[in-house]
Design a protein around this motif. Structure first.
Motif, PDB file in Angstrom:
ATOM      1  N   THR A  16       0.831  -1.209   0.000  1.00 44.27           N
ATOM      2  CA  THR A  16       0.000   0.000   0.000  1.00 44.27           C
ATOM      3  C   THR A  16       0.858   1.248   0.000  1.00 44.27           C
ATOM      4  O   THR A  16       0.538   2.236  -0.682  1.00 44.27           O
ATOM      5  CB  THR A  16      -0.942  -0.007   1.210  1.00 44.27           C
ATOM      6  OG1 THR A  16      -1.768  -1.167   1.165  1.00 44.27           O
ATOM      7  CG2 THR A  16      -1.831   1.237   1.213  1.00 44.27           C
ATOM      8  N   TYR A  20       0.749   4.311  -2.671  1.00 42.57           N
ATOM      9  CA  TYR A  20       0.626   5.729  -2.338  1.00 42.57           C
ATOM     10  C   TYR A  20       1.765   6.535  -2.967  1.00 42.57           C
ATOM     11  O   TYR A  20       1.557   7.673  -3.416  1.00 42.57           O
ATOM     12  CB  TYR A  20       0.638   5.930  -0.824  1.00 42.57           C
ATOM     13  CG  TYR A  20      -0.609   5.447  -0.111  1.00 42.57           C
ATOM     14  CD1 TYR A  20      -1.822   5.312  -0.779  1.00 42.57           C
ATOM     15  CD2 TYR A  20      -0.574   5.128   1.247  1.00 42.57           C
ATOM     16  CE1 TYR A  20      -2.957   4.878  -0.125  1.00 42.57           C
ATOM     17  CE2 TYR A  20      -1.707   4.694   1.924  1.00 42.57           C
ATOM     18  CZ  TYR A  20      -2.894   4.564   1.229  1.00 42.57           C
ATOM     19  OH  TYR A  20      -4.023   4.143   1.888  1.00 42.57           O
ATOM     20  N   LEU A  25       0.601  10.434  -3.424  1.00 42.49           N
ATOM     21  CA  LEU A  25       0.045  10.815  -2.124  1.00 42.49           C
ATOM     22  C   LEU A  25       1.145  10.946  -1.081  1.00 42.49           C
ATOM     23  O   LEU A  25       1.061  11.788  -0.182  1.00 42.49           O
ATOM     24  CB  LEU A  25      -0.979   9.775  -1.648  1.00 42.49           C
ATOM     25  CG  LEU A  25      -2.209   9.549  -2.526  1.00 42.49           C
ATOM     26  CD1 LEU A  25      -3.143   8.543  -1.862  1.00 42.49           C
ATOM     27  CD2 LEU A  25      -2.940  10.851  -2.789  1.00 42.49           C
ATOM     28  N   ILE A  50      -3.134  10.200   5.400  1.00 46.26           N
ATOM     29  CA  ILE A  50      -3.718   9.552   4.215  1.00 46.26           C
ATOM     30  C   ILE A  50      -4.703   8.466   4.650  1.00 46.26           C
ATOM     31  O   ILE A  50      -5.808   8.352   4.112  1.00 46.26           O
ATOM     32  CB  ILE A  50      -2.607   8.952   3.328  1.00 46.26           C
ATOM     33  CG1 ILE A  50      -1.745  10.055   2.707  1.00 46.26           C
ATOM     34  CG2 ILE A  50      -3.208   8.075   2.223  1.00 46.26           C
ATOM     35  CD1 ILE A  50      -0.473   9.549   2.054  1.00 46.26           C
ATOM     36  N   ARG A  51      -4.318   7.675   5.637  1.00 48.02           N
ATOM     37  CA  ARG A  51      -5.208   6.621   6.142  1.00 48.02           C
ATOM     38  C   ARG A  51      -6.484   7.222   6.722  1.00 48.02           C
ATOM     39  O   ARG A  51      -7.581   6.685   6.546  1.00 48.02           O
ATOM     40  CB  ARG A  51      -4.501   5.799   7.211  1.00 48.02           C
ATOM     41  CG  ARG A  51      -3.389   4.915   6.693  1.00 48.02           C
ATOM     42  CD  ARG A  51      -2.870   4.000   7.774  1.00 48.02           C
ATOM     43  NE  ARG A  51      -3.853   2.998   8.145  1.00 48.02           N
ATOM     44  CZ  ARG A  51      -3.771   2.234   9.225  1.00 48.02           C
ATOM     45  NH1 ARG A  51      -2.778   2.389  10.067  1.00 48.02           N
ATOM     46  NH2 ARG A  51      -4.676   1.324   9.476  1.00 48.02           N
ATOM     47  N   THR A  54      -8.645   8.486   3.704  1.00 54.86           N
ATOM     48  CA  THR A  54      -9.227   7.421   2.878  1.00 54.86           C
ATOM     49  C   THR A  54     -10.082   6.466   3.703  1.00 54.86           C
ATOM     50  O   THR A  54     -11.168   6.061   3.284  1.00 54.86           O
ATOM     51  CB  THR A  54      -8.121   6.626   2.154  1.00 54.86           C
ATOM     52  OG1 THR A  54      -7.210   6.091   3.123  1.00 54.86           O
ATOM     53  CG2 THR A  54      -7.370   7.514   1.184  1.00 54.86           C
ATOM     54  N   GLY A  55      -9.592   6.096   4.872  1.00 56.61           N
ATOM     55  CA  GLY A  55     -10.301   5.104   5.668  1.00 56.61           C
ATOM     56  C   GLY A  55     -11.369   5.666   6.568  1.00 56.61           C
ATOM     57  O   GLY A  55     -12.455   5.103   6.692  1.00 56.61           O
ATOM     58  N   LEU A  59     -12.561   9.122   1.545  1.00 59.54           N
ATOM     59  CA  LEU A  59     -12.280   9.785   0.276  1.00 59.54           C
ATOM     60  C   LEU A  59     -11.610   8.827  -0.704  1.00 59.54           C
ATOM     61  O   LEU A  59     -10.908   7.902  -0.308  1.00 59.54           O
ATOM     62  CB  LEU A  59     -11.363  10.988   0.500  1.00 59.54           C
ATOM     63  CG  LEU A  59     -11.915  12.167   1.302  1.00 59.54           C
ATOM     64  CD1 LEU A  59     -10.881  13.281   1.341  1.00 59.54           C
ATOM     65  CD2 LEU A  59     -13.229  12.676   0.732  1.00 59.54           C
ATOM     66  N   SER A  60     -11.819   9.079  -1.981  1.00 60.35           N
ATOM     67  CA  SER A  60     -11.108   8.335  -3.014  1.00 60.35           C
ATOM     68  C   SER A  60      -9.658   8.801  -3.053  1.00 60.35           C
ATOM     69  O   SER A  60      -9.300   9.837  -2.469  1.00 60.35           O
ATOM     70  CB  SER A  60     -11.760   8.575  -4.378  1.00 60.35           C
ATOM     71  OG  SER A  60     -11.586   9.932  -4.769  1.00 60.35           O
ATOM     72  N   VAL A  61      -8.815   8.056  -3.755  1.00 58.87           N
ATOM     73  CA  VAL A  61      -7.410   8.438  -3.900  1.00 58.87           C
ATOM     74  C   VAL A  61      -7.302   9.793  -4.585  1.00 58.87           C
ATOM     75  O   VAL A  61      -6.518  10.655  -4.184  1.00 58.87           O
ATOM     76  CB  VAL A  61      -6.639   7.362  -4.690  1.00 58.87           C
ATOM     77  CG1 VAL A  61      -5.248   7.868  -5.094  1.00 58.87           C
ATOM     78  CG2 VAL A  61      -6.515   6.090  -3.860  1.00 58.87           C
ATOM     79  N   THR A  64      -8.358  12.475  -2.163  1.00 62.84           N
ATOM     80  CA  THR A  64      -7.333  12.598  -1.130  1.00 62.84           C
ATOM     81  C   THR A  64      -6.152  13.400  -1.638  1.00 62.84           C
ATOM     82  O   THR A  64      -5.593  14.249  -0.925  1.00 62.84           O
ATOM     83  CB  THR A  64      -6.862  11.203  -0.673  1.00 62.84           C
ATOM     84  OG1 THR A  64      -7.969  10.504  -0.093  1.00 62.84           O
ATOM     85  CG2 THR A  64      -5.741  11.316   0.346  1.00 62.84           C
ATOM     86  N   ARG A  65      -5.763  13.156  -2.900  1.00 63.32           N
ATOM     87  CA  ARG A  65      -4.665  13.916  -3.491  1.00 63.32           C
ATOM     88  C   ARG A  65      -5.010  15.405  -3.532  1.00 63.32           C
ATOM     89  O   ARG A  65      -4.167  16.262  -3.240  1.00 63.32           O
ATOM     90  CB  ARG A  65      -4.369  13.405  -4.901  1.00 63.32           C
ATOM     91  CG  ARG A  65      -3.106  14.009  -5.511  1.00 63.32           C
ATOM     92  CD  ARG A  65      -2.906  13.587  -6.952  1.00 63.32           C
ATOM     93  NE  ARG A  65      -2.787  12.150  -7.098  1.00 63.32           N
ATOM     94  CZ  ARG A  65      -3.729  11.364  -7.641  1.00 63.32           C
ATOM     95  NH1 ARG A  65      -4.856  11.887  -8.092  1.00 63.32           N
ATOM     96  NH2 ARG A  65      -3.534  10.062  -7.736  1.00 63.32           N
TER      97      ARG A  65
END
Length: 210
Positions: A16, A20, A25, A50-51, A54-55, A59-61, A64-65
């Motif tokens: 993972t 990223y 990311l 980031i976790r 997203t988690g 949010l989608s990748v 998140t970016r």
């Protein structure tokens, strides 16, 4: 630290982490050789954020970016950082979900916020969400106007003070955002559970025998 150490400290798998890195990311580490890189505490904090995005926030990748880019752009503005990460401020170019704007319920929400004296952006998504709830209540035959919402709003106000108090003293902006996300999103089910427990207790106090 090496990538394996970063993985162990963060709880994120090496696979993972590499994903990223490919998606931009996570910033690259300092190259030690053609196949080895070194990572530091900044990478660990960003990985945790980031976790959380997203988690926890879901949010989608891609989203998140965008959020990470906006956070870097406004790193010195804590109010804007919290708004961007928690979703109360839209990203530039993000499509607005107008919802029931122009309806009686939206007017009620606007009037409520004005009456409370709250400093809330006109485009805040929570305005539309609250108006949609009022619309649903009306359609189900249980209309609720702003006067009935004021006591609930004051309780929410006190909860917000407790939330923001827990961010005081944190100097690192990424840690502030991560803590705010965890407190807001993960604590919400606990607040709902406490409300249910309090309702049962109040019902027992008023109506239960013995």
């Amino acid at each position: 630290m090496r990538m394996s150490d970063l993985s162990r400290s963060s709880g994120v798998s090496v696979t993972t982490i590499k994903y990223y890195l490919r998606e931009g990311l996570l910033l690259p580490g300092r190259q030690l050789s053609a196949t080895q890189a070194e990572y530091d505490e900044n990478h660990l904090r960003r990985l945790r954020l980031i976790r959380a995005l997203t988690g926890v926030r879901g949010l989608s990748v891609s989203a998140t970016r965008q959020v990470l880019g906006a956070l870097e752009e406004h790193s010195g503005d804590i109010h804007r950082l919290l708004g961007l990460s928690l979703g109360s401020i839209r990203l530039t170019g993000e499509q607005a979900d107008d919802g029931p704007r122009g309806t009686a319920e939206q007017d009620e929400v606007d009037a409520l916020i004005d009456e409370l004296g709250w400093n809330v952006h006109k485009a805040a998504p929570a305005r539309a969400a609250l108006a949609e709830t009022l619309t649903s209540l009306r359609n189900l035959g249980a209309p609720l106007d702003r006067r009935a919402l004021v006591p609930y709003a004051r309780l929410a106000e006190r909860t917000a003070v407790l939330d923001i108090d827990q961010l005081d003293g944190i100097e690192d902006s990424l840690e502030v955002v991560e803590r705010a996300l965890l407190l807001t999103v993960l604590l919400e089910p606990a607040l709902l559970a406490l409300r249910r427990l309090a309702q049962e207790n109040e019902s027992a106090r008023r109506h239960a025998d013995g």
